[in-house]
Design a protein around this motif. Sequence first.
Motif, PDB file in Angstrom:
ATOM      1  N   ASN A  53     -30.486 -26.331 -28.328  1.00  0.00           N
ATOM      2  CA  ASN A  53     -31.336 -27.635 -27.909  1.00  0.00           C
ATOM      3  C   ASN A  53     -30.449 -28.469 -27.170  1.00  0.00           C
ATOM      4  N   THR A  54     -30.798 -29.038 -26.002  1.00  0.00           N
ATOM      5  CA  THR A  54     -29.780 -29.770 -25.308  1.00  0.00           C
ATOM      6  C   THR A  54     -30.032 -31.188 -25.540  1.00  0.00           C
ATOM      7  N   THR A  59     -26.805 -33.340 -20.324  1.00  0.00           N
ATOM      8  CA  THR A  59     -27.063 -32.725 -21.516  1.00  0.00           C
ATOM      9  C   THR A  59     -25.793 -32.941 -22.524  1.00  0.00           C
ATOM     10  N   CYS A  87     -29.309 -25.468 -33.088  1.00  0.00           N
ATOM     11  CA  CYS A  87     -29.710 -24.149 -32.960  1.00  0.00           C
ATOM     12  C   CYS A  87     -31.481 -24.352 -32.674  1.00  0.00           C
ATOM     13  N   PRO A  88     -31.786 -23.757 -31.820  1.00  0.00           N
ATOM     14  CA  PRO A  88     -33.514 -23.615 -31.642  1.00  0.00           C
ATOM     15  C   PRO A  88     -34.226 -23.379 -32.934  1.00  0.00           C
ATOM     16  N   ASP A 142     -27.772 -20.499 -27.405  1.00  0.00           N
ATOM     17  CA  ASP A 142     -28.867 -21.491 -26.621  1.00  0.00           C
ATOM     18  C   ASP A 142     -29.401 -22.671 -27.279  1.00  0.00           C
ATOM     19  N   SER A 175     -30.299 -32.066 -29.044  1.00  0.00           N
ATOM     20  CA  SER A 175     -29.926 -32.319 -30.238  1.00  0.00           C
ATOM     21  C   SER A 175     -28.395 -31.720 -30.476  1.00  0.00           C
TER      22      SER A 175
END
Length: 535
Positions: A22-23, A2, A28-29, A20, A25
């Motif tokens: 997005n692995t 990642t 942020c989610p 947390d 990009s």
Amino acid sequence: MTDVYANARSTTGTSVRRRDVNTLSGMCPICVKECTVLCEVGKSAFRGREVLYPEPEQFGWSTAASNKDYGLDWSDFNILSRLRGAEGIEPEPDIALFHNADIESKIGGVPLKIPLAAGAFGSTDVGKNNWDALAIGAALSGIIIIIGENVCGVDKESVFTDGKVTKSPEMERRVRLFKEYWDGKYGDVAVQTNVEDQRFGVDEYVLSKLDVNIIERKWGQGAKAIGGEIRVSSLDRALELKKRGYIVLPDPEEPVVQEAFKDGLFKTFERHSRVGFPEERDFVEDVEWLRSIGAKHVTIKTGAYRPVDVAWTMKVASEAKVDYITFDGAGGGTGMSPVPMMNEMSTPTVYLEAQVLKCARILERAGKYVPDISMAGGFVNETQIFKAIALSNFDGNNGRGPFVKSITMARSPLTAAMKALYFYELAEKNRLPRDFANKYGNNPEKFFIAADELKEEYGSKVGKEIPWSAVGVYTYLSERLGLGLKQLLAGTRKFKLDLIDRSDIAALSRLASEVTGIPMMHEIEAELFEEILTS
């Protein structure tokens, strides 16, 4: 693997609002309009190209490197200790003591007290600002120090005659500082020259006027695959460097650029160097020419280019009979390399050394000349030094010892210099951290552990002509790395550096074993158990 740092890196001064991410990009989610946190994307919307680089505000007093996990590094190997016997020393308890281990080396004919070189520190401000510490610390430690590219071209006081440099006070200062404390035997000062340096006649100048012995041709570095870069905070300076032939961005001669700079839209210009495109015949002739004008040692500094370029470099270096080559793996860095390049381009150091060693063995089997090797790329401690050298020794190499004769470091000596200087300044202001002062004392005579040792030889010069920052570099190189390396040699019961070989390390991951050919830990000597226990 990642990439959680793709949108937030300490090198660029960026962060994200949520942990947390997005692995894929690194974003942020959920990204919202009303957010004051500057991520890579957000900061790039304001500052554009500046976000390609380590924080511009820190230029001159910082170093930067990759923060990517390449999946393979020196921690994927362990050093194997021995119980019985000793090599290189009499196996007696009162003689086979770790401080009696011999860690001297010789690369390209240059003897080294410790198998190290420091550099290259060129025209970037961090090299200039810390040169006293680096040069004197290297001289006291008996290692090579490399003056990097573009020093004469960037020196404000340089004098040019018909386009050739005839005087550079900064270059003269750098050479003089090393030689003032050099013992004339161990280590030396090398001058690195690139395309611009060659055009300026730097080779002729340093060889004839400054009695430099080593010329290092600059072909690249592991941190980036483009030319050297610095930041310039003055419009007049930017104009001067462009007139000297450098590429300066944005163009300081453009009226709109000058207006934007004066209005404060941006605060620094970028000065870029050109890259060379070496050809075999030309380079062989170039090496012959350098030797004819006085170079006692000719070397190459190259980056972590793709495997075919590694092989071509080794072939050409063999044909030209250069004294040694420095191969610089991805992951390191010093002054100003684009962050995306440091993280995502070039071959990481362990992979690179494996490729170099493959080439060296092919040349050796063919009966061709094999230059000595120095490996660079993120080295910081004695265990990494040990592993890199041991990896390069194939059953004694027919008596030649390891292919890798030294390790080249840049960021870690700079860190030692900067940290030592800063804590000395804090001591002068009576502002040392309380815990530090309580443990080690509140003045440099106390907290530099090597101070008394150096004072025995240099007396009152220590802390004056020999600045405390140089004491810090010496302490790191000799007191930590040198002594630590001796302990590792003693642990393997091999008391001379050139005796360590591939049998002294074991791979801890299947990938490490596959890339280097070093057996896994559980495979080492497995076939000997039966023989030992039943004989």
